[in-house]
Design a protein around this motif. Structure first.
Motif, PDB file in Angstrom:
ATOM      1  N   LEU A  24       0.863  -1.176   0.000  1.00 26.45           N
ATOM      2  CA  LEU A  24       0.000   0.000   0.000  1.00 26.45           C
ATOM      3  C   LEU A  24       0.900   1.226   0.000  1.00 26.45           C
ATOM      4  O   LEU A  24       1.719   1.390   0.915  1.00 26.45           O
ATOM      5  CB  LEU A  24      -0.902   0.019   1.240  1.00 26.45           C
ATOM      6  CG  LEU A  24      -1.644  -1.270   1.588  1.00 26.45           C
ATOM      7  CD1 LEU A  24      -2.414  -1.103   2.886  1.00 26.45           C
ATOM      8  CD2 LEU A  24      -2.575  -1.681   0.461  1.00 26.45           C
ATOM      9  N   TYR A  25       0.763   2.088  -1.021  1.00 26.35           N
ATOM     10  CA  TYR A  25       1.656   3.237  -1.103  1.00 26.35           C
ATOM     11  C   TYR A  25       0.925   4.444  -1.676  1.00 26.35           C
ATOM     12  O   TYR A  25      -0.147   4.322  -2.277  1.00 26.35           O
ATOM     13  CB  TYR A  25       2.881   2.907  -1.967  1.00 26.35           C
ATOM     14  CG  TYR A  25       2.573   2.842  -3.440  1.00 26.35           C
ATOM     15  CD1 TYR A  25       2.800   3.948  -4.258  1.00 26.35           C
ATOM     16  CD2 TYR A  25       2.036   1.705  -4.013  1.00 26.35           C
ATOM     17  CE1 TYR A  25       2.502   3.896  -5.616  1.00 26.35           C
ATOM     18  CE2 TYR A  25       1.742   1.644  -5.351  1.00 26.35           C
ATOM     19  CZ  TYR A  25       1.976   2.741  -6.153  1.00 26.35           C
ATOM     20  OH  TYR A  25       1.664   2.693  -7.492  1.00 26.35           O
ATOM     21  N   ILE A  32      -4.046   4.931   3.642  1.00 23.03           N
ATOM     22  CA  ILE A  32      -3.110   3.810   3.717  1.00 23.03           C
ATOM     23  C   ILE A  32      -3.152   3.191   5.110  1.00 23.03           C
ATOM     24  O   ILE A  32      -3.259   1.968   5.252  1.00 23.03           O
ATOM     25  CB  ILE A  32      -1.677   4.252   3.356  1.00 23.03           C
ATOM     26  CG1 ILE A  32      -1.610   4.639   1.875  1.00 23.03           C
ATOM     27  CG2 ILE A  32      -0.665   3.150   3.674  1.00 23.03           C
ATOM     28  CD1 ILE A  32      -0.309   5.307   1.476  1.00 23.03           C
ATOM     29  N   GLN A  33      -3.102   4.019   6.150  1.00 22.15           N
ATOM     30  CA  GLN A  33      -3.153   3.505   7.521  1.00 22.15           C
ATOM     31  C   GLN A  33      -4.491   2.823   7.801  1.00 22.15           C
ATOM     32  O   GLN A  33      -4.537   1.773   8.445  1.00 22.15           O
ATOM     33  CB  GLN A  33      -2.928   4.630   8.522  1.00 22.15           C
ATOM     34  CG  GLN A  33      -1.506   5.120   8.529  1.00 22.15           C
ATOM     35  CD  GLN A  33      -1.324   6.282   9.479  1.00 22.15           C
ATOM     36  OE1 GLN A  33      -2.169   7.164   9.591  1.00 22.15           O
ATOM     37  NE2 GLN A  33      -0.195   6.281  10.175  1.00 22.15           N
ATOM     38  N   ARG A  36      -4.468  -0.486   5.979  1.00 27.46           N
ATOM     39  CA  ARG A  36      -3.516  -1.358   6.681  1.00 27.46           C
ATOM     40  C   ARG A  36      -4.185  -1.983   7.902  1.00 27.46           C
ATOM     41  O   ARG A  36      -4.098  -3.185   8.127  1.00 27.46           O
ATOM     42  CB  ARG A  36      -2.293  -0.549   7.104  1.00 27.46           C
ATOM     43  CG  ARG A  36      -1.302  -1.336   7.963  1.00 27.46           C
ATOM     44  CD  ARG A  36      -0.445  -0.450   8.814  1.00 27.46           C
ATOM     45  NE  ARG A  36      -1.262   0.307   9.752  1.00 27.46           N
ATOM     46  CZ  ARG A  36      -0.867   1.417  10.347  1.00 27.46           C
ATOM     47  NH1 ARG A  36       0.326   1.911  10.111  1.00 27.46           N
ATOM     48  NH2 ARG A  36      -1.660   2.051  11.194  1.00 27.46           N
ATOM     49  N   ASP A  85       5.817  -1.141   8.289  1.00 24.40           N
ATOM     50  CA  ASP A  85       5.081   0.111   8.194  1.00 24.40           C
ATOM     51  C   ASP A  85       5.972   1.258   7.735  1.00 24.40           C
ATOM     52  O   ASP A  85       7.003   1.518   8.337  1.00 24.40           O
ATOM     53  CB  ASP A  85       4.446   0.432   9.553  1.00 24.40           C
ATOM     54  CG  ASP A  85       3.368   1.475   9.449  1.00 24.40           C
ATOM     55  OD1 ASP A  85       2.673   1.522   8.419  1.00 24.40           O
ATOM     56  OD2 ASP A  85       3.208   2.241  10.414  1.00 24.40           O
ATOM     57  N   ASP A  86       5.545   1.923   6.681  1.00 20.85           N
ATOM     58  CA  ASP A  86       6.245   3.066   6.094  1.00 20.85           C
ATOM     59  C   ASP A  86       7.678   2.703   5.721  1.00 20.85           C
ATOM     60  O   ASP A  86       8.642   3.352   6.130  1.00 20.85           O
ATOM     61  CB  ASP A  86       6.202   4.266   7.038  1.00 20.85           C
ATOM     62  CG  ASP A  86       6.362   5.574   6.277  1.00 20.85           C
ATOM     63  OD1 ASP A  86       6.269   5.562   5.027  1.00 20.85           O
ATOM     64  OD2 ASP A  86       6.568   6.608   6.926  1.00 20.85           O
ATOM     65  N   THR A 116       3.630  -0.881   3.897  1.00 21.37           N
ATOM     66  CA  THR A 116       3.121   0.441   3.556  1.00 21.37           C
ATOM     67  C   THR A 116       4.283   1.375   3.260  1.00 21.37           C
ATOM     68  O   THR A 116       5.375   1.229   3.812  1.00 21.37           O
ATOM     69  CB  THR A 116       2.264   1.053   4.691  1.00 21.37           C
ATOM     70  OG1 THR A 116       3.086   1.313   5.824  1.00 21.37           O
ATOM     71  CG2 THR A 116       1.123   0.132   5.075  1.00 21.37           C
ATOM     72  N   ARG A 118       4.487   5.554   2.953  1.00 22.15           N
ATOM     73  CA  ARG A 118       3.738   6.809   3.043  1.00 22.15           C
ATOM     74  C   ARG A 118       4.609   8.042   2.929  1.00 22.15           C
ATOM     75  O   ARG A 118       4.262   8.973   2.222  1.00 22.15           O
ATOM     76  CB  ARG A 118       2.979   6.879   4.373  1.00 22.15           C
ATOM     77  CG  ARG A 118       1.924   5.843   4.553  1.00 22.15           C
ATOM     78  CD  ARG A 118       1.121   6.059   5.830  1.00 22.15           C
ATOM     79  NE  ARG A 118       1.904   6.335   7.016  1.00 22.15           N
ATOM     80  CZ  ARG A 118       2.426   5.405   7.803  1.00 22.15           C
ATOM     81  NH1 ARG A 118       2.252   4.130   7.531  1.00 22.15           N
ATOM     82  NH2 ARG A 118       3.115   5.727   8.875  1.00 22.15           N
TER      83      ARG A 118
END
Length: 148
Positions: A24-25, A32-33, A36, A85-86, A116, A118
């Motif tokens: 997810l980007y 996105i969060q 997620r 995450d990120d 992810t 972000r």
């Protein structure tokens, strides 16, 4: 096929179920969060202390630990989740990325790998780049969704 936005992602999940990998980007960090968290909720139905591993991808990730968590058997549940995450690919070493590539090439059936991106732009179009390889492997075994 690349999905765009929450509606396409939710439709894909309704049709196919829990993905083995989800990338997810994009620029819409809130969506996105949110997505997620929905994927985590799908994967981790019991005992989140044991069935959820989360790593902050803005720093160097201990991929050996993430892989160990991914390949371990879910604790009294059908599935587990590993969340990067990120993920900032520029912070990861070649050795760590190699571990991630091997995990994505032979994913465990009981684990959802959720990645992810972000805050650091991810160049998915650059040939022979880590972003392109990450996109291809996630798309092959799961899904890729952008949130522009």
């Amino acid at each position: 096929m690349e999905l765009t936005g929450d509606r396409q992602l939710e439709g894909w999940c309704r049709e196919h179920g829990l993905p083995l990998a989800a990338l997810l980007y994009g620029d819409d960090g809130y969506q996105i969060q949110r997505q997620r968290d929905k994927l985590i909720k799908m994967a981790v139905t019991a005992f989140p202390d044991f069935n959820l591993y989360t790593a902050d991808g803005r720093r160097k990730v201990d991929m050996a630990r993430a892989v160990d968590s991914a390949v371990s058997t879910p604790f009294m549940a059908e599935s587990r989740a590993v969340v990067l995450d990120d993920l900032d690919l520029t912070q990861q070493s070649a050795e760590e990325m190699d571990r991630l590539w091997r995990l994505l090439q032979e994913p465990p059936e009981s684990t959802a790998l959720i990645i992810t991106v972000r805050t650091v732009p991810l160049d998915l179009k650059k040939k022979n780049g880590w972003g392109s390889k990450l996109r291809q492997l996630c798309d092959k075994i799961g899904l890729v969704c952008s949130f522009p």
